[in-house]
Design an enzyme around this catalytic site. Structure first.
Site, PDB file in Angstrom:
ATOM      1  N   HIS A  60       2.852 -59.305   4.038  1.00 30.42           N
ATOM      2  CA  HIS A  60       2.923 -59.046   5.479  1.00 30.42           C
ATOM      3  C   HIS A  60       1.625 -58.449   6.009  1.00 30.42           C
ATOM      4  O   HIS A  60       1.623 -57.802   7.047  1.00 30.42           O
ATOM      5  CB  HIS A  60       4.118 -58.139   5.783  1.00 30.42           C
ATOM      6  CG  HIS A  60       5.411 -58.772   5.378  1.00 30.42           C
ATOM      7  ND1 HIS A  60       6.084 -59.655   6.187  1.00 30.42           N
ATOM      8  CD2 HIS A  60       6.114 -58.696   4.219  1.00 30.42           C
ATOM      9  CE1 HIS A  60       7.168 -60.087   5.550  1.00 30.42           C
ATOM     10  NE2 HIS A  60       7.202 -59.518   4.353  1.00 30.42           N
ATOM     11  N   ARG A  82      -6.212 -22.601  -6.279  1.00 28.92           N
ATOM     12  CA  ARG A  82      -5.613 -22.472  -4.951  1.00 28.92           C
ATOM     13  C   ARG A  82      -6.617 -22.729  -3.829  1.00 28.92           C
ATOM     14  O   ARG A  82      -6.244 -22.895  -2.668  1.00 28.92           O
ATOM     15  CB  ARG A  82      -5.037 -21.063  -4.776  1.00 28.92           C
ATOM     16  CG  ARG A  82      -3.985 -20.690  -5.786  1.00 28.92           C
ATOM     17  CD  ARG A  82      -3.513 -19.282  -5.533  1.00 28.92           C
ATOM     18  NE  ARG A  82      -2.816 -19.177  -4.288  1.00 28.92           N
ATOM     19  CZ  ARG A  82      -1.518 -19.348  -4.113  1.00 28.92           C
ATOM     20  NH1 ARG A  82      -0.764 -19.609  -5.155  1.00 28.92           N
ATOM     21  NH2 ARG A  82      -0.963 -19.247  -2.935  1.00 28.92           N
ATOM     22  N   GLU A 119       2.916 -43.041  -5.881  1.00 31.37           N
ATOM     23  CA  GLU A 119       2.408 -41.906  -6.654  1.00 31.37           C
ATOM     24  C   GLU A 119       1.153 -42.303  -7.438  1.00 31.37           C
ATOM     25  O   GLU A 119       0.190 -41.532  -7.518  1.00 31.37           O
ATOM     26  CB  GLU A 119       3.520 -41.383  -7.583  1.00 31.37           C
ATOM     27  CG  GLU A 119       3.143 -40.241  -8.497  1.00 31.37           C
ATOM     28  CD  GLU A 119       2.615 -39.003  -7.783  1.00 31.37           C
ATOM     29  OE1 GLU A 119       2.687 -38.919  -6.554  1.00 31.37           O
ATOM     30  OE2 GLU A 119       2.088 -38.118  -8.479  1.00 31.37           O
ATOM     31  N   TRP A 155      -9.973 -21.508   0.595  1.00 30.59           N
ATOM     32  CA  TRP A 155      -9.843 -22.894   1.053  1.00 30.59           C
ATOM     33  C   TRP A 155      -9.905 -22.797   2.564  1.00 30.59           C
ATOM     34  O   TRP A 155      -8.991 -22.268   3.200  1.00 30.59           O
ATOM     35  CB  TRP A 155      -8.515 -23.478   0.590  1.00 30.59           C
ATOM     36  CG  TRP A 155      -8.375 -24.939   0.907  1.00 30.59           C
ATOM     37  CD1 TRP A 155      -8.781 -25.983   0.123  1.00 30.59           C
ATOM     38  CD2 TRP A 155      -7.774 -25.519   2.073  1.00 30.59           C
ATOM     39  NE1 TRP A 155      -8.486 -27.172   0.740  1.00 30.59           N
ATOM     40  CE2 TRP A 155      -7.861 -26.926   1.932  1.00 30.59           C
ATOM     41  CE3 TRP A 155      -7.182 -25.003   3.217  1.00 30.59           C
ATOM     42  CZ2 TRP A 155      -7.383 -27.798   2.893  1.00 30.59           C
ATOM     43  CZ3 TRP A 155      -6.700 -25.877   4.175  1.00 30.59           C
ATOM     44  CH2 TRP A 155      -6.800 -27.265   4.007  1.00 30.59           C
ATOM     45  N   CYS A 159      -6.092 -20.614  -0.786  1.00 32.53           N
ATOM     46  CA  CYS A 159      -6.711 -19.299  -0.953  1.00 32.53           C
ATOM     47  C   CYS A 159      -5.943 -18.496  -2.011  1.00 32.53           C
ATOM     48  O   CYS A 159      -4.723 -18.498  -2.054  1.00 32.53           O
ATOM     49  CB  CYS A 159      -6.746 -18.473   0.321  1.00 32.53           C
ATOM     50  SG  CYS A 159      -7.667 -19.238   1.646  1.00 32.53           S
ATOM     51  N   LYS A 201      -4.206 -26.422  -4.359  1.00 31.11           N
ATOM     52  CA  LYS A 201      -2.953 -26.702  -5.039  1.00 31.11           C
ATOM     53  C   LYS A 201      -1.744 -26.636  -4.111  1.00 31.11           C
ATOM     54  O   LYS A 201      -0.922 -27.526  -4.093  1.00 31.11           O
ATOM     55  CB  LYS A 201      -2.785 -25.727  -6.213  1.00 31.11           C
ATOM     56  CG  LYS A 201      -1.509 -25.926  -7.017  1.00 31.11           C
ATOM     57  CD  LYS A 201      -1.528 -27.225  -7.785  1.00 31.11           C
ATOM     58  CE  LYS A 201      -0.277 -27.450  -8.590  1.00 31.11           C
ATOM     59  NZ  LYS A 201      -0.111 -28.877  -8.915  1.00 31.11           N
ATOM     60  N   ASN A 248      -4.671 -14.657   2.952  1.00 29.01           N
ATOM     61  CA  ASN A 248      -4.254 -16.033   2.724  1.00 29.01           C
ATOM     62  C   ASN A 248      -3.249 -16.368   3.807  1.00 29.01           C
ATOM     63  O   ASN A 248      -2.256 -15.657   3.963  1.00 29.01           O
ATOM     64  CB  ASN A 248      -3.617 -16.157   1.329  1.00 29.01           C
ATOM     65  CG  ASN A 248      -3.000 -17.520   1.079  1.00 29.01           C
ATOM     66  OD1 ASN A 248      -3.402 -18.512   1.679  1.00 29.01           O
ATOM     67  ND2 ASN A 248      -2.006 -17.572   0.204  1.00 29.01           N
ATOM     68  N   GLY A 249      -3.507 -17.422   4.588  1.00 29.20           N
ATOM     69  CA  GLY A 249      -2.589 -17.782   5.670  1.00 29.20           C
ATOM     70  C   GLY A 249      -3.367 -18.113   6.924  1.00 29.20           C
ATOM     71  O   GLY A 249      -4.580 -18.327   6.880  1.00 29.20           O
ATOM     72  N   GLU A 289      -6.717 -38.944  -5.042  1.00 30.08           N
ATOM     73  CA  GLU A 289      -7.029 -37.525  -4.879  1.00 30.08           C
ATOM     74  C   GLU A 289      -8.011 -36.988  -5.910  1.00 30.08           C
ATOM     75  O   GLU A 289      -8.719 -36.025  -5.622  1.00 30.08           O
ATOM     76  CB  GLU A 289      -5.760 -36.669  -4.831  1.00 30.08           C
ATOM     77  CG  GLU A 289      -4.995 -36.575  -6.116  1.00 30.08           C
ATOM     78  CD  GLU A 289      -3.762 -35.695  -5.977  1.00 30.08           C
ATOM     79  OE1 GLU A 289      -3.781 -34.723  -5.218  1.00 30.08           O
ATOM     80  OE2 GLU A 289      -2.763 -35.973  -6.675  1.00 30.08           O
ATOM     81  N   LYS A 320      -2.421 -40.444  -6.949  1.00 37.27           N
ATOM     82  CA  LYS A 320      -3.137 -39.801  -8.065  1.00 37.27           C
ATOM     83  C   LYS A 320      -4.581 -40.295  -8.112  1.00 37.27           C
ATOM     84  O   LYS A 320      -5.502 -39.515  -8.261  1.00 37.27           O
ATOM     85  CB  LYS A 320      -2.467 -40.112  -9.412  1.00 37.27           C
ATOM     86  CG  LYS A 320      -1.204 -39.374  -9.730  1.00 37.27           C
ATOM     87  CD  LYS A 320      -1.361 -37.923 -10.092  1.00 37.27           C
ATOM     88  CE  LYS A 320      -1.288 -37.015  -8.908  1.00 37.27           C
ATOM     89  NZ  LYS A 320      -0.043 -36.734  -8.298  1.00 37.27           N
TER      90      LYS A 320
HETATM   91  O1  M6R Z   1       3.988 -27.564  -4.052  1.00 30.99           O
HETATM   92  P1  M6R Z   1       4.524 -28.825  -3.492  1.00 30.99           P
HETATM   93  O2  M6R Z   1       5.207 -29.691  -4.481  1.00 30.99           O
HETATM   94  O3  M6R Z   1       5.403 -28.600  -2.273  1.00 30.99           O
HETATM   95  O4  M6R Z   1       3.273 -29.624  -2.960  1.00 30.99           O
HETATM   96  C1  M6R Z   1       3.404 -30.802  -2.217  1.00 30.99           C
HETATM   97  C2  M6R Z   1       2.104 -31.574  -2.187  1.00 30.99           C
HETATM   98  O5  M6R Z   1       1.116 -30.820  -1.551  1.00 30.99           O
HETATM   99  C3  M6R Z   1       1.619 -31.936  -3.590  1.00 30.99           C
HETATM  100  O6  M6R Z   1       2.589 -32.672  -4.275  1.00 30.99           O
HETATM  101  C4  M6R Z   1       0.322 -32.755  -3.515  1.00 30.99           C
HETATM  102  O7  M6R Z   1       0.560 -33.983  -2.932  1.00 30.99           O
HETATM  103  C5  M6R Z   1      -0.284 -32.904  -4.912  1.00 30.99           C
HETATM  104  N1  M6R Z   1      -1.625 -32.414  -4.916  1.00 30.99           N
HETATM  105  C6  M6R Z   1      -0.389 -34.305  -5.354  1.00 30.99           C
HETATM  106  O8  M6R Z   1      -0.889 -34.402  -6.636  1.00 30.99           O
END
Ligand code: M6R
Length: 610
Positions: A506, A27, A483, A74, A2, A605, A100-101, A490, A487
């Site tokens: 395994h 956000r 990673e 969000w 948010c 984000k 927000n929260g 997502e 990527k």
């Molecule tokens: O702001 P942060 O680095 O703490 O966020 C952690 C994760 O939410 C963030 O890295 C998330 O996995 C990304 N969207 C991945 O690309």
């Protein structure tokens, strides 16, 4: 999660708020809304992007005031509907709230307010705040907000306006970020500086339990009991400029941020590497330098991409500084009963510095006596304020939801921290100096990888219709494989699994069928031969091998259908190069599949709720 923006001043609030919402859209972007006092309080809300709200407002009367606020959502409580979108209005005084929260005791408060005769129209926790303020309102908005927040448990950043007090904006925070930009007779409040920077050069960040009453003539900061509080930190110059948060000639922020990595690394390492003396200079750690000499264990905690960077940090600490290290999902660490021995440092790794679980894990560790360190990008963020010391990434604002330059920055900072600690133990000045030379060469090497972008796109195109992918690596590049898979998942919504290459036998090897893409990180290093064997196991089962390999490796071309090259580099630094082709692959897969790269479905984000 948010984005909130609020304005009071002498300009038209509506265009300014819509512009701010667009900047904050990363956000949260499932619905948006705006409230403006134009004689009376007027609210418009829409499901979808800010652009949908903007269209809805075209030609609509009642939104020409100079005080107002907006929200991009969000969803947490309640589905994605217009009724659940913010702002939420009360039913008595013409006031509205954006939030927000998460309000944890919202159910009990709702029952109490319903008993008092309030009628709710949404399923959100936020509407409870607006009704509670309404219930407690006796002609003083600031006092009503303070009284309401005394009853609330949970996390919030809120803004409140009321048509009975058309010259007052009240904002407050606990656990969710909020920053107040100060212009010339005007104030703009937002979840982060990107919505402010075009209108204000100076700003201050709210602390938890701060309530700020803002009029066009000034502001007053109090706590929930109306005692005046001094600002901590004080008013500061905003350090970002517009170019950093605009797309420029790029198509997406993710693409821009991938391409920014060479410069981001230069900024991150600039002034911190002293090759001549063979030492790393980290001002953020100087205050605890003595304690660090006695360090016995490091616990690195984070979520998502930041956790993958932390995992590389663990390998670095053990390998180069010989310090026992472990990584922990922050969300698990905070609810376990972790044993924190004397001499333990907990390192929270986070781009935003606002991730709720990471913040809570750090808090938990600190309570148990650990030294709290931060590896954070956003200066002044909640996590950075909870730490005893830390090192900022200095990679600039990251706007794409898929984290890219923050990852390389996090690994670079963890490498520098490791070198800093290693120099206190086993690493000689010469060894440090050699590694510094290699670190300094990284930006140029990433530029060379980026030159292969077209080739990465063509390779991705060959496999983009495939619904299941594997990412495999060993040692330092096992986290890189994780990673790469994250990527791809997502932003392209392709199912991908990352794992240590040896783990494949395994169980997961059963998944491999004809044509299944398996991406191997097969750079030259201690486990190269082992990785080559794993590649052959996949080939024997007719999987397609895409290898990320070291330039000049002729052997790999015999075993992999496609090779993406990275320059030679010492193994501990290799993740910072190997991740780049994987970022590009994920980016191209998402574009080829027609997805909104910067706003992937269901994501936001920063995850400021559990
Ligand atoms: O702001 P942060 O680095 O703490 O966020 C952690 C994760 O939410 C963030 O890295 C998330 O996995 C990304 N969207 C991945 O690309």
């Amino acid at each position: 999660m948010c984005g909130i923006v609020a304005y009071i001043g002498h300009k038209q609030a509506r265009p300014l708020i819509l512009e701010g919402l667009k900047r904050l859209e990363y956000r949260g972007y499932d619905s948006a809304g705006i409230a403006v006092i134009d004689g009376s309080l007027n609210i418009a809300r829409a499901v979808g992007r800010v652009s949908v709200l903007e269209e809805q407002l075209e030609g609509r009367r009642g939104f020409s005031g100079t005080i107002g606020m907006g929200h991009t959502r969000w969803a947490t409580h309640g589905g994605v509907t217009e009724v659940n979108a913010h702002p939420h209005r009360d039913d008595r005084h013409g006031l509205a709230v954006i939030h927000n929260g998460i309000i944890e005791n919202y159910a009990a408060l709702k029952t109490y307010l319903q008993d008092k005769g309030h009628t709710f129209s949404s399923q959100t926790d936020t509407e409870v705040i607006s009704m509670l303020i309404s219930e407690l309102y006796e002609g003083d908005l600031e006092a009503a907000v303070q009284a309401a927040l005394r009853e609330v448990t949970g996390a919030y950043a809120i803004a409140v306006i009321c048509e009975k007090e058309p010259d007052t904006l009240v904002v407050a925070r606990k656990g969710s970020p909020l920053i107040v930009g100060i212009g010339d007779g005007e104030y703009i409040v937002a979840s982060d500086p990107s919505a402010i920077v075009a209108h204000a050069a100076q700003a201050f960040t709210l602390d938890d339990y701060n309530v700020v009453k803002i009029t066009r003539d000034g502001f007053r900061t109090s706590n929930l009991h109306n005692a005046q509080v001094t600002l901590n930190p004080k008013i500061e110059q905003l350090e970002i400029d517009l170019a950093q948060i605009e797309l420029g000639h790029y198509r997406h922020f993710m693409q821009k941020e991938i391409y920014e990595q060479p410069q981001a690394l230069r900024n991150c390492c600039g002034g911190r590497l002293d090759r001549k003396e063979g030492r790393v200079v980290l001002g953020g750690l100087s205050s605890i330098s003595k304690e660090l000499s006695k360090l016995r264990r490091v616990v690195l905690t984070a979520q998502g991409t930041a956790l993958h960077a932390a995992m590389i940090g663990r390998y670095l600490m053990e390998d180069l500084a010989k310090i026992p290290a472990q990584t922990e999902y922050a969300s698990e660490f905070r609810y376990r009963n972790p044993v924190v021995e004397e001499g333990t440092a907990v390192v929270a790794v986070s781009q935003s510095g606002e991730t709720a679980d990471t913040l809570a894990a750090l808090h938990e560790a600190r309570e148990r006596g650990a030294m709290a360190l931060g590896v954070i990008n956003v200066v002044g963020s909640s996590i950075s304020r909870e730490t005893d010391a830390g090192v900022y990434l200095r990679v600039g604002p990251e706007i794409g939801v898929a984290s890219t330059k923050a990852f390389t920055g996090q690994v670079a900072v963890l490498t520098m921290i490791t070198m800093f600690l290693a120099r206190k133990r086993y690493m000689s000045a010469d060894q440090c100096s050699d590694l510094i030379g290699e670190m300094e060469a990284l930006p140029g090497k990433i530029e060379r990888i980026l030159e292969q972008d077209d080739r990465v796109r063509r390779v991705t195109e060959k496999y983009v219709e495939r619904e299941n992918w594997l990412f495999l690596g060993r040692g330092y590049n096992y986290p890189t494989a994780l990673e790469g898979a994250l990527k791809l998942k997502e932003i392209s919504y392709i199912h991908a699994e990352g794992m240590p290459a040896a783990e494949m036998k395994h169980g997961p090897i059963a998944l491999i069928n004809e044509g299944m893409p398996a991406v191997f990180i097969a750079n030259r290093g201690r486990q190269y031969e082992k990785v080559m064997s794993n590649i052959q196991e996949v080939r024997a089962r007719k999987g397609h091998v895409i290898a990320v390999a070291t330039e000049g490796d002729d052997r790999i071309t015999k075993y992999a259908e496609d090779v993406l090259w990275i320059p030679d580099v010492p193994e501990p630094l290799s993740p910072m190069l190997a991740v780049v082709p994987l970022q590009l692959m994920a980016y191209h897969a998402a574009v080829l599949r027609g997805h909104d790269v910067d706003k992937p479905r269901n994501l936001a984000k920063s995850v400021t709720v559990e």
